[in-house]
Design a protein around this motif. Structure first.
Motif, PDB file in Angstrom:
ATOM      1  N   GLU A 122      55.186  31.745  -2.667  1.00 29.77           N
ATOM      2  CA  GLU A 122      54.143  31.448  -1.703  1.00 29.77           C
ATOM      3  C   GLU A 122      53.112  30.540  -2.359  1.00 29.77           C
ATOM      4  O   GLU A 122      52.732  30.778  -3.505  1.00 29.77           O
ATOM      5  CB  GLU A 122      53.478  32.765  -1.305  1.00 29.77           C
ATOM      6  CG  GLU A 122      52.971  32.795   0.101  1.00 29.77           C
ATOM      7  CD  GLU A 122      52.458  34.192   0.437  1.00 29.77           C
ATOM      8  OE1 GLU A 122      51.310  34.296   0.870  1.00 29.77           O
ATOM      9  OE2 GLU A 122      53.229  35.166   0.212  1.00 29.77           O
ATOM     10  N   SER A 138      48.527  25.733 -13.109  1.00 34.51           N
ATOM     11  CA  SER A 138      47.996  26.061 -11.786  1.00 34.51           C
ATOM     12  C   SER A 138      48.907  25.558 -10.671  1.00 34.51           C
ATOM     13  O   SER A 138      48.661  25.815  -9.503  1.00 34.51           O
ATOM     14  CB  SER A 138      46.585  25.501 -11.620  1.00 34.51           C
ATOM     15  OG  SER A 138      46.572  24.115 -11.820  1.00 34.51           O
ATOM     16  N   GLU A 182      43.785  23.861 -13.942  1.00 40.41           N
ATOM     17  CA  GLU A 182      44.193  24.452 -15.205  1.00 40.41           C
ATOM     18  C   GLU A 182      45.677  24.238 -15.445  1.00 40.41           C
ATOM     19  O   GLU A 182      46.460  24.133 -14.497  1.00 40.41           O
ATOM     20  CB  GLU A 182      43.956  25.969 -15.145  1.00 40.41           C
ATOM     21  CG  GLU A 182      42.544  26.387 -15.469  1.00 40.41           C
ATOM     22  CD  GLU A 182      42.288  26.358 -16.963  1.00 40.41           C
ATOM     23  OE1 GLU A 182      43.189  25.973 -17.719  1.00 40.41           O
ATOM     24  OE2 GLU A 182      41.181  26.724 -17.369  1.00 40.41           O
ATOM     25  N   ARG A 213      53.639  31.405 -19.476  1.00 39.05           N
ATOM     26  CA  ARG A 213      53.941  30.859 -18.155  1.00 39.05           C
ATOM     27  C   ARG A 213      54.898  31.750 -17.382  1.00 39.05           C
ATOM     28  O   ARG A 213      55.154  31.522 -16.213  1.00 39.05           O
ATOM     29  CB  ARG A 213      54.517  29.453 -18.280  1.00 39.05           C
ATOM     30  CG  ARG A 213      53.498  28.474 -18.832  1.00 39.05           C
ATOM     31  CD  ARG A 213      54.124  27.134 -19.134  1.00 39.05           C
ATOM     32  NE  ARG A 213      54.231  26.293 -17.959  1.00 39.05           N
ATOM     33  CZ  ARG A 213      53.307  25.442 -17.573  1.00 39.05           C
ATOM     34  NH1 ARG A 213      52.199  25.333 -18.252  1.00 39.05           N
ATOM     35  NH2 ARG A 213      53.460  24.698 -16.509  1.00 39.05           N
ATOM     36  N   LYS A 262      50.217  22.133 -10.138  1.00 40.46           N
ATOM     37  CA  LYS A 262      49.894  20.830  -9.564  1.00 40.46           C
ATOM     38  C   LYS A 262      51.145  20.084  -9.103  1.00 40.46           C
ATOM     39  O   LYS A 262      51.098  19.334  -8.134  1.00 40.46           O
ATOM     40  CB  LYS A 262      49.128  19.980 -10.597  1.00 40.46           C
ATOM     41  CG  LYS A 262      47.769  20.568 -10.950  1.00 40.46           C
ATOM     42  CD  LYS A 262      47.025  19.694 -11.926  1.00 40.46           C
ATOM     43  CE  LYS A 262      47.609  19.712 -13.314  1.00 40.46           C
ATOM     44  NZ  LYS A 262      47.540  21.018 -13.991  1.00 40.46           N
ATOM     45  N   GLN A 278      46.459  25.602  -3.470  1.00 44.05           N
ATOM     46  CA  GLN A 278      47.544  24.640  -3.260  1.00 44.05           C
ATOM     47  C   GLN A 278      47.651  24.255  -1.792  1.00 44.05           C
ATOM     48  O   GLN A 278      47.843  23.099  -1.447  1.00 44.05           O
ATOM     49  CB  GLN A 278      48.878  25.243  -3.739  1.00 44.05           C
ATOM     50  CG  GLN A 278      49.031  25.260  -5.252  1.00 44.05           C
ATOM     51  CD  GLN A 278      50.294  26.022  -5.677  1.00 44.05           C
ATOM     52  OE1 GLN A 278      50.603  27.091  -5.141  1.00 44.05           O
ATOM     53  NE2 GLN A 278      51.003  25.487  -6.654  1.00 44.05           N
TER      54      GLN A 278
HETATM   55  P1  ADP Z   1      50.667  22.426 -13.931  1.00 43.69           P
HETATM   56  O1  ADP Z   1      49.556  22.536 -12.980  1.00 43.69           O
HETATM   57  O2  ADP Z   1      50.290  22.814 -15.325  1.00 43.69           O
HETATM   58  O3  ADP Z   1      51.342  21.086 -13.876  1.00 43.69           O
HETATM   59  P2  ADP Z   1      53.171  23.286 -12.897  1.00 43.69           P
HETATM   60  O4  ADP Z   1      53.091  22.466 -11.682  1.00 43.69           O
HETATM   61  O5  ADP Z   1      54.044  22.814 -13.997  1.00 43.69           O
HETATM   62  O6  ADP Z   1      51.718  23.504 -13.480  1.00 43.69           O
HETATM   63  O7  ADP Z   1      53.538  24.754 -12.465  1.00 43.69           O
HETATM   64  C1  ADP Z   1      53.810  25.734 -13.410  1.00 43.69           C
HETATM   65  C2  ADP Z   1      54.880  26.682 -12.907  1.00 43.69           C
HETATM   66  O8  ADP Z   1      54.377  27.447 -11.838  1.00 43.69           O
HETATM   67  C3  ADP Z   1      56.116  25.986 -12.387  1.00 43.69           C
HETATM   68  O9  ADP Z   1      57.234  26.678 -12.868  1.00 43.69           O
HETATM   69  C4  ADP Z   1      55.986  26.126 -10.892  1.00 43.69           C
HETATM   70  O10 ADP Z   1      57.230  26.121 -10.254  1.00 43.69           O
HETATM   71  C5  ADP Z   1      55.270  27.440 -10.747  1.00 43.69           C
HETATM   72  N1  ADP Z   1      54.469  27.583  -9.531  1.00 43.69           N
HETATM   73  C6  ADP Z   1      53.757  26.631  -8.904  1.00 43.69           C
HETATM   74  N2  ADP Z   1      53.114  27.130  -7.824  1.00 43.69           N
HETATM   75  C7  ADP Z   1      53.423  28.441  -7.770  1.00 43.69           C
HETATM   76  C8  ADP Z   1      53.074  29.514  -6.876  1.00 43.69           C
HETATM   77  N3  ADP Z   1      52.260  29.309  -5.836  1.00 43.69           N
HETATM   78  N4  ADP Z   1      53.579  30.717  -7.133  1.00 43.69           N
HETATM   79  C9  ADP Z   1      54.395  30.930  -8.191  1.00 43.69           C
HETATM   80  N5  ADP Z   1      54.765  29.978  -9.052  1.00 43.69           N
HETATM   81  C10 ADP Z   1      54.295  28.734  -8.867  1.00 43.69           C
END
Ligand code: ADP
Ligand code: MG
Length: 742
Positions: A264, A296, A293, A627, A298, A269
């Motif tokens: 979700e 988070s 962060e 993570r 992105k 987001q």
């Molecule tokens: P960053 O903001 O550091 O770029 P990422 O986009 O790489 O972070 O996301 C980190 C991880 O969290 C990824 O594996 C992504 O699939 C997962 N992720 C992103 N949004 C969610 C969410 N809403 N719930 C659970 N996991 C998520």
């Protein structure tokens, strides 16, 4: 007649003017007035050399009687010993880094010295005192000044001492009729600002302790107003060229993707997603910064915006700072999209699309394929490194450009990419370095910002400890912890500040490490270098580290991998794959893993020579662990005992709030570095403002409000000629070339 625009040579003379221009960038009398003292010495009685007491703060006027240098026993470099005399008694002066002082403190010169008296081998001594040398005997008549008022200390250069600069400033202040007033009177009144002439007087010739700060506040406002006016004008210009609105589509790719998302979206987001969809649908090009962060989420936000662009018949490009990261983005986007990434034609009835990867070092055939897919429009998403912005890369219809981890990307590159379409593409810049408000308002002041402040649910906290490398038991425990995690089926990173030599020898280039900047001329001139405790130590390279870990009994049977920037792209890609696939337990790497690498099973990170990294960089690095569902552990190994380096590490260990750390980072660093092109891809020309400081934040916010209003009412600044002149001058400065581009 002398004006602010008069060349500095009129005051400084033919000998000093070129040096001031070269070293301090001062060209005009106005520049000189804007060159504010580094600090002030309090008025005080001069100390009698015959009456020194240990621990006493002294100020003396004395002559250099003897000066000798000798190599130091435990460190690199030469130490300088100077013997001062006032004709009756002697006082020793010691510099451990003698480089900048050797040429100045020669027998016969007279000067003013300030420091704390110590006792060494039965003699009185000052260590690294502040000093000003007198150019000639005439200066001695000014001794009276030292007794009566606060003494401005200017950053000296070569043979031009602070004292001499002070006399030039005096002359300028005495002979100028008036100085230019860039702040409209109505604003001066409503904000209660001093006039500029008075402010300069307070800064350069203070009478009471508070004077310099009061004057400086006005100069800070001036600087902020000029910067904000430039940003306001730039924003106007960017919005002046319309682009194609990209309207949302029901039942499109984005909808299909949302329906299959395995998790979700967080509240943030979702909200940012709505903002992006709304802005993509405008004919005004989006120019937005997304900060969040580490971890988070992105990427998902950016991907959803890209899918919206594809739904509207366009393409999206995603730029990553490294090949490792580009490859990872390509992999994770392809995985997230599933069969949606196996799509056919763009805009056809089949909603699927194709995700292409384009990097500098990929093979000729896959590269050709990717170029073709980008140019034909078959690839809705093209992921790549800077190779993406080369001239021969073409898009059918580029609607959106996403730049990931922007602090590694220069402004020029972004511009080049934006120019890939007849109408400017929408631009989304993502950064994982939380940006303090002052920086958001200045460095990124022409962009709108969105922030993802919450982490997805189920994220685990990272615990950070500082490990003193000279305590064998602590170090042993560190590697034992790594071994324990590996035994539990987890993985680890070991990060080193440099690559080093495969043979294990000492030569080799540092890679991305924030090495202490001890070559800074000013630091040598007046300050004890920041990281004295670690300055001479050899940095650990990944090759040496790998060899060391291989030899450790506690890591027997642990599978070690190696990753750094000098490996070819295939090897790097293979190594990352192997790490993802858990075929490698411990990855020994340089900072190539700093940004964005996402391996949830990695739970420990050991940073070797952690003192060589900046605060934000360490925060980024540790974001690679924790993570998944298991808690993360970050161990910062350091040989720094005390001092600013140790303090920085303590800050990183005690807080996980990226914003707070980003702010601390700003305050720890020297001003010149703040907007350094290296960091931000933007110009560094902040003079009076101190970004990260709460007080300056208010000044910048006020100036921003004023500037945007002025530009809205009078875009060409026709009614504000003095401000227009200040803006032109600022833009004229070499580095402002960057500012203009944004
Ligand atoms: P960053 O903001 O550091 O770029 P990422 O986009 O790489 O972070 O996301 C980190 C991880 O969290 C990824 O594996 C992504 O699939 C997962 N992720 C992103 N949004 C969610 C969410 N809403 N719930 C659970 N996991 C998520
Ligand atoms: Mg990321």
């Amino acid at each position: 007649m002398l004006t602010e625009d008069s060349p500095l040579v009129k005051i400084a003379g033919k000998a000093a003017a070129p040096a001031l221009e070269k070293n301090k960038g001062l060209r005009t009398v106005g520049d000189l007035l804007d060159f504010v003292p580094r600090r002030y010495l309090p008025p005080a009685e001069l100390t009698d050399l015959a009456q020194l007491r240990e621990g006493e703060e002294v100020m003396v006027i004395a002559r250099v009687a003897r000066a000798t240098t000798r190599p130091m026993q435990r460190r690199k470099g030469q130490m300088l010993n100077v013997v001062l005399t006032d004709g009756r008694a002697e006082l020793d002066v010691t510099f451990f880094s003698s480089y900048a002082h050797r040429a100045k403190l020669v027998p016969g010169v007279t000067g003013f010295f300030a420091g704390t008296v110590g006792r060494y081998r039965q003699r009185w001594q000052l260590t690294h005192p502040d000093y000003e040398l007198f150019a000639d005997d005439d200066d001695l008549s000014r001794v009276e000044d030292y007794r009566s008022r606060r003494i401005p200390v200017y950053s000296a250069t070569g043979k031009i001492y602070s004292f001499k600069i002070r006399r030039m400033v005096d002359q300028a202040l005495d002979s100028l009729d008036s100085v230019r007033e860039p702040v409209p009177e109505e604003i001066r009144r409503s904000r209660g600002l001093l006039d500029r002439t008075r402010a300069l007087e307070l800064v350069h010739r203070p009478r009471v302790d508070e004077d310099p700060e009061v004057g400086l506040d006005r100069l800070r406002y001036d600087e902020a107003l000029v910067l904000q006016t430039i940003l306001a004008q730039r924003r106007r210009a960017a919005e002046a060229v319309p682009t194609t609105p990209r309207l949302p589509r029901t039942g499109g790719l984005l909808a299909a993707f949302d329906a299959r998302l395995p998790f979700e979206l967080t509240e943030g987001q979702r909200a940012v997603g709505e903002v992006l969809t709304r802005e993509l649908a405008l004919s005004r090009p989006m120019h937005r910064l997304l900060q969040g962060e580490v971890g988070s989420g992105k990427t998902v936000v950016a991907l959803r915006a890209m899918l919206a662009a594809i739904d509207a018949g366009g393409q999206a490009a995603l730029l990553a700072p490294t090949e490792v990261l580009a490859a990872q983005h390509h992999r994770s986007i392809t995985t997230l999209l599933g069969d949606l990434a196996e799509g056919g034609m763009l805009g056809g009835s089949d909603i699927g699309t194709k995700v292409a990867l384009l990097t500098g070092s990929q093979g000729a055939s896959s590269r050709k394929r990717a170029l073709l897919d980008a140019a034909s429009g078959e690839a809705g998403i093209v992921v790549g490194t800077h190779a993406l912005i080369q001239r021969h890369v073409q898009f059918a219809d580029l609607a959106l450009v996403v730049v990931d981890e922007q602090h590694r990307f220069g402004v020029e590159q972004r511009d080049a990419l934006r120019e890939k379409n007849a109408r400017p593409p929408h631009l989304l810049v993502m950064t994982a370095t939380p940006i303090p408000r002052t920086v958001a308002m200045t460095v990124f002041g022409d962009m709108e910002t969105s922030t993802l402040s919450e982490l997805p649910r189920g994220r685990s906290p990272v615990t950070t400890h500082v490990v003193e490398a000279d305590k064998p038991a602590w170090v042993a425990r560190t590697w034992q912890r790594v071994a324990e995690e590996v035994a539990d089926g987890r993985q680890a990173y070991v990060v080193c500040p440099r690559i080093g030599d495969p043979g294990g020898a000492a030569e080799g280039a540092a890679e991305g490490a924030a090495a202490a900047d001890s070559s800074d001329e000013e630091a040598l001139d007046w300050d004890v270098p920041d990281d004295e405790s670690v300055a001479g130590l050899e940095l650990t390279g990944v090759h040496d580290m790998l060899a060391e870990l291989r030899a450790k009994p506690e890591l027997d049977g642990v599978r070690l991998g190696l990753l750094h920037g000098r490996l070819d792209a295939d090897t790097r890609e293979q190594t990352m794959r192997a790490f993802h696939a858990r075929e490698i337990d411990v990855l020994v790497a340089t900072t190539v893993i700093e940004v964005g690498v996402d391996v949830p099973n990695a739970t420990v990170m050991v940073v070797v020579d952690a003192d060589r990294f900046g605060i934000s960089q360490l925060h980024q690095l540790r974001g690679r662990v924790g993570r998944g569902t298991a808690p993360g552990l970050c161990l910062l190994l350091t040989r720094a005992a005390g001092g600013p380096a140790a303090e920085r590490l303590a800050r990183v260990a005690e807080t996980s709030d990226g914003f707070e750390l980003a702010r601390a980072d700003l305050l720890f660093r020297k001003e010149g570095d703040i907007l350094g092109a290296r960091q931000s891809g933007r110009a560094s020309s902040i003079r009076h403002l101190r970004l990260g400081r709460a007080r300056d934040e208010q000044i910048i916010a006020d100036a921003r409000e004023d500037a945007f209003r002025i530009v809205a009412e009078d875009p060409e600044l026709r009614r504000h000629p003095a401000l227009a002149a200040a803006v032109a001058m600022r833009l004229d400065e070499e580095q402002a070339a960057y500012l203009e581009k944004g």
